[in-house]
Design a protein around this motif. Sequence first.
Motif, PDB file in Angstrom:
ATOM      1  N   UNK A  99       0.812  -1.182  -0.001  1.00  0.00           N
ATOM      2  CA  UNK A  99       0.073  -0.011  -0.010  1.00  0.00           C
ATOM      3  C   UNK A  99       0.897   1.309   0.084  1.00  0.00           C
ATOM      4  N   UNK A 100       0.513   2.413  -0.680  1.00  0.00           N
ATOM      5  CA  UNK A 100       1.101   3.406  -0.529  1.00  0.00           C
ATOM      6  C   UNK A 100       1.455   3.999   0.951  1.00  0.00           C
ATOM      7  N   UNK A 181       1.270   8.811 -13.130  1.00  0.00           N
ATOM      8  CA  UNK A 181       0.621   9.790 -13.802  1.00  0.00           C
ATOM      9  C   UNK A 181       1.720  10.886 -13.686  1.00  0.00           C
ATOM     10  N   UNK A 182       1.963  11.554 -14.886  1.00  0.00           N
ATOM     11  CA  UNK A 182       2.931  12.613 -15.308  1.00  0.00           C
ATOM     12  C   UNK A 182       2.419  13.858 -15.639  1.00  0.00           C
ATOM     13  N   UNK A 290      -6.893  14.090  -3.318  1.00  0.00           N
ATOM     14  CA  UNK A 290      -7.387  12.577  -3.553  1.00  0.00           C
ATOM     15  C   UNK A 290      -6.165  11.544  -3.563  1.00  0.00           C
ATOM     16  N   UNK A 291      -4.916  11.996  -4.095  1.00  0.00           N
ATOM     17  CA  UNK A 291      -3.865  11.219  -4.158  1.00  0.00           C
ATOM     18  C   UNK A 291      -2.626  11.957  -3.523  1.00  0.00           C
ATOM     19  N   UNK A 320      -6.829   2.894  -5.693  1.00  0.00           N
ATOM     20  CA  UNK A 320      -8.021   3.853  -5.740  1.00  0.00           C
ATOM     21  C   UNK A 320      -7.817   5.554  -5.878  1.00  0.00           C
ATOM     22  N   UNK A 321      -6.626   5.720  -5.313  1.00  0.00           N
ATOM     23  CA  UNK A 321      -6.104   7.205  -5.288  1.00  0.00           C
ATOM     24  C   UNK A 321      -5.769   7.643  -6.635  1.00  0.00           C
ATOM     25  N   UNK A 322      -4.781   6.799  -7.253  1.00  0.00           N
ATOM     26  CA  UNK A 322      -4.555   7.011  -8.719  1.00  0.00           C
ATOM     27  C   UNK A 322      -5.799   7.283  -9.485  1.00  0.00           C
ATOM     28  N   UNK A 323      -6.705   6.116  -9.400  1.00  0.00           N
ATOM     29  CA  UNK A 323      -7.756   6.194 -10.122  1.00  0.00           C
ATOM     30  C   UNK A 323      -8.882   7.061 -10.064  1.00  0.00           C
ATOM     31  N   UNK A 324      -8.906   7.624  -8.832  1.00  0.00           N
ATOM     32  CA  UNK A 324      -9.656   8.627  -8.326  1.00  0.00           C
ATOM     33  C   UNK A 324      -9.114  10.078  -9.456  1.00  0.00           C
TER      34      UNK A 324
END
Length: 342
Positions: A99-100, A181-182, A290-291, A320-324
């Motif tokens: 997990x992060x 995500x960049x 969110x992330x 979930x945080x990146x997808x959000x």
Amino acid sequence: MDFEEKIIVVDEGQSPMRIDKFLANKLFQVTRNKIQNGIKNEWVTVNGSLVKANYKVQPSDEIIMQIPLNAEYDGVVLPEDIPLDVVYEDEYLLVIDKAPGLVVHPGTGNYTGTLVNALVHHLQNSDLPVLPGNSMDRPGLVHRIDKDTSGLLVIAKTEAVLSHLAAQFHEHSVQRRYQAIVWGQPDPADGTIDAPIGRHLKNRTMYATYDQEEAELAKNAVTHYSTIQSYYYVSLIECRLETGRTHQIRVHMDSIGHTIFNDEKYGGDQILKGTVFNKYKQFVENCIKICPRQALHAKSLGFVHPVTEKPMYFESPLPADMQGVLDKWDKYVEDRIDKFEN
């Protein structure tokens, strides 16, 4: 991590002596073991260059050592009942989806609450193998990912399995793919970054790319990237590692102007692409909420099982945080298209 810098100039009459022994004699509050670990962590330079523990100091050498503050730790890993997402386990190894926010192993400021503490509890075993060159607080670890990076890790339960897996990593035969995500849209959309990576010259907690001519300051590093989808000001990319340097993807993507979203250490927590409007600024701040970490995920891991010799392959869904964040950017793009079409 905060450091105290010690600068020592070797006396003119000093006879050759191993640097770890020399520093242990000079720095009474620092043990020789900690000095050796500091050399492995590249916190010690001689005349501006990194050295090994067996380097023999010479008269007039300028030694600079970065000493972590509040680094009192006896190296004993205590079992802790911390939940682990185990995606595969047999008597030889296990694969964990980290997990992060979970630190992989004990270190300065994080002596407990790590994945290794959870691992010792899960396996009811503190006698896991340690890779040669690693300290005893890294049992079972073949590789690592950063605290705020999520995703897949393989853990070895026996010394033979550890050695076999380490050899696969050394030979670059392990399949590892990350998604991130960049900021911006990479151009070209797919490419290869071949740039040596070494410690940042001014900030020892960071890394940087170097020219091939400066390769003595760094280690060879190669990252292959491809763009999965662009959202105007950010993009979802996939990276395949040919090497495994510390912060490799984070440093390589930053070096080509596409810093990982919300990567605070490398400036990705700032708005690097987009407009100056307050509404857009608020939108980005909401995405960061969110992330609240660098948007980087170790998505897949493939290797040959050291005992059964069967190919093993695992995938982890985007957290979930990146997808959000992607969902919000998808809606942003959709609203933008509607605005220009109507």
